[in-house]
Design an enzyme around this catalytic site. Structure first.
Site, PDB file in Angstrom:
ATOM      1  N   TYR A  59       1.168  -1.078   0.024  1.00 15.74           N
ATOM      2  CA  TYR A  59      -0.352   0.262  -0.064  1.00 15.74           C
ATOM      3  C   TYR A  59       1.333   1.226   0.085  1.00 15.74           C
ATOM      4  CZ  TYR A  59      -3.016  -3.449   2.532  1.00 15.74           C
ATOM      5  OH  TYR A  59      -4.093  -4.775   2.230  1.00 15.74           O
ATOM      6  N   HIS A 127       0.927 -11.790   3.046  1.00 14.48           N
ATOM      7  CA  HIS A 127      -0.223 -10.805   1.748  1.00 14.48           C
ATOM      8  C   HIS A 127      -0.647 -11.363   0.422  1.00 14.48           C
ATOM      9  CE1 HIS A 127      -1.405  -6.630   0.960  1.00 14.48           C
ATOM     10  NE2 HIS A 127      -1.722  -7.780   0.752  1.00 14.48           N
TER      11      HIS A 127
END
Length: 369
Positions: A59, A127
């Site tokens: 992100y 992730h």
């Protein structure tokens, strides 16, 4: 700086029901993420009772912005590091690259510690594990186990979309390392559009020994709102096909005609179901996004109505305004709107972004007006 939290404390005893998502401080969700805006959002979120943050190196530049916000004197004068849970991830590098090698995992954790300006991380997730071979994920978990022993991180989790993949890796990890994973993060599947996490995921995760689940994207990554999917600096990355987007828009129009906002309604639904699912030793925390002070204030106000408060923070035991006959009952008007939205979604309800049970792209959407 050592944590005062006992290392033996299970995560499900300390995970709060609402978690601030760091993706809102990324180029995926906003064209101009800034230090000032991040600091304002984080300060307000904590003032209103949030005590956990989830982010990722993927992100970009969320970790750097959060590190600046969390280390600012105005923040540290009010909150100690052990007052909140800080979660980040390893493995997902970019839209087209993942690296779960031991070398990268160690580098990534060290970089996250530096960016977030902390000497330990409460949770580290692998992730989007569906993007690589399972053996690579299990190898990464072994490295994270070493970091738990060293005190660098507290708890280990995996994140991704396909529930079957998450459950299988959780079972294999438990078999290989003799202990269950602490937490699984699953996105956009405890929503008005897709409730597969509740119907199927929680049971198989529990069977793998996992007692903590983070449900992210309660608005299905921005699909369930009047403005449509977010389009920022990285362009239109949302996986929803055009037919589903039309159905979501039709639902937003109908909800607006009833004097409500789809995003607010969808958040209430996700929080309500997460609360209902948090029984016994299982806890389902909701990761809530937001890119501005106004958005965060509205989202947390909505959350308080469902979750209530435990003192100054949002808690599991508070009774909110949505209560009818018990703390697990949604408001009657909400129940009617929930059913109406799901009827409008029609065959697109429970459409899976991973290709399971696809609806037909040409489905006609009937707007209820």
């Amino acid at each position: 700086m050592a944590s005062e939290r006992p290392l033996s404390t299970p995560l499900n005893q300390i995970l709060p029901p609402l978690i601030l998502g760091g993706a809102g401080f990324s180029y995926q969700h906003t064209s101009t993420p800034s230090v000032e805006q991040t600091r304002e959002v984080v300060s307000l979120a904590f003032q209103l009772g949030v005590r956990a943050i989830d982010t990722s190196p993927y992100y970009e530049p969320s970790e750097e912005l959060l590190g600046e916000a969390l280390s600012h004197p105005q923040f540290t004068s009010k909150y100690d590091r052990n007052d909140y849970i800080l979660m980040t991830k390893v493995g997902r590098v970019s839209a087209t690259k993942s690296d779960f090698s031991p070398e990268w995992v160690r580098f990534s954790v060290a970089r996250s510690l530096q960016r977030l300006r902390t000497d330990y991380l409460d949770v580290v997730f692998c992730h989007d594990i569906e993007l690589v071979e399972e053996e690579n994920v299990l190898e990464a978990i072994a490295v994270l186990n070493e970091m738990v022993e060293a005190g660098t991180i507290r708890y280990i989790g995996i994140s991704g979309y396909p529930i079957d993949t998450l459950a299988r890796v959780a079972r294999r990890s438990r078999e290989m390392y003799g202990r269950p994973l602490d937490v699984i993060q699953n996105w956009a599947q405890l929503t008005l559009q897709n409730d597969r996490l509740e119907r199927e995921g929680l049971q198989v995760f529990r069977e793998a020994g996992v007692s903590c689940v983070c449900s992210s994207s309660p608005l299905a990554s921005g699909l369930l709102r009047g403005e449509g999917v977010p389009i920022a600096a990285l362009g239109d990355w949302h996986p929803a096909p055009e037919g589903l987007r039309r159905a979501a828009h039709a639902a937003a129009v109908y909800v607006a005609s009833q004097g409500e906002i789809l995003a607010r309604l969808a958040l209430r639904y996700a929080l309500w179901r997460a609360k209902v699912c948090s029984t016994g030793n299982v806890r389902v925390g909701t990761i809530m996004g937001g890119t501005s002070v106004a958005e965060i204030e509205e989202n947390i106000t909505t959350a308080v109505g469902v979750l209530g408060r435990d003192g100054e923070t949002l808690g599991w035991n508070g009774a909110g305004r949505e209560v009818e006959s018990s703390n697990d009952s949604a408001d009657v008007q909400d129940l009617e709107l929930f059913r109406a939205v799901q009827e409008i979604l029609g065959q697109w309800r429970n459409y899976s972004f991973s290709g399971e049970n696809p609806a037909t792209e040409g489905d006609v959407v009937q707007t209820k007006l």
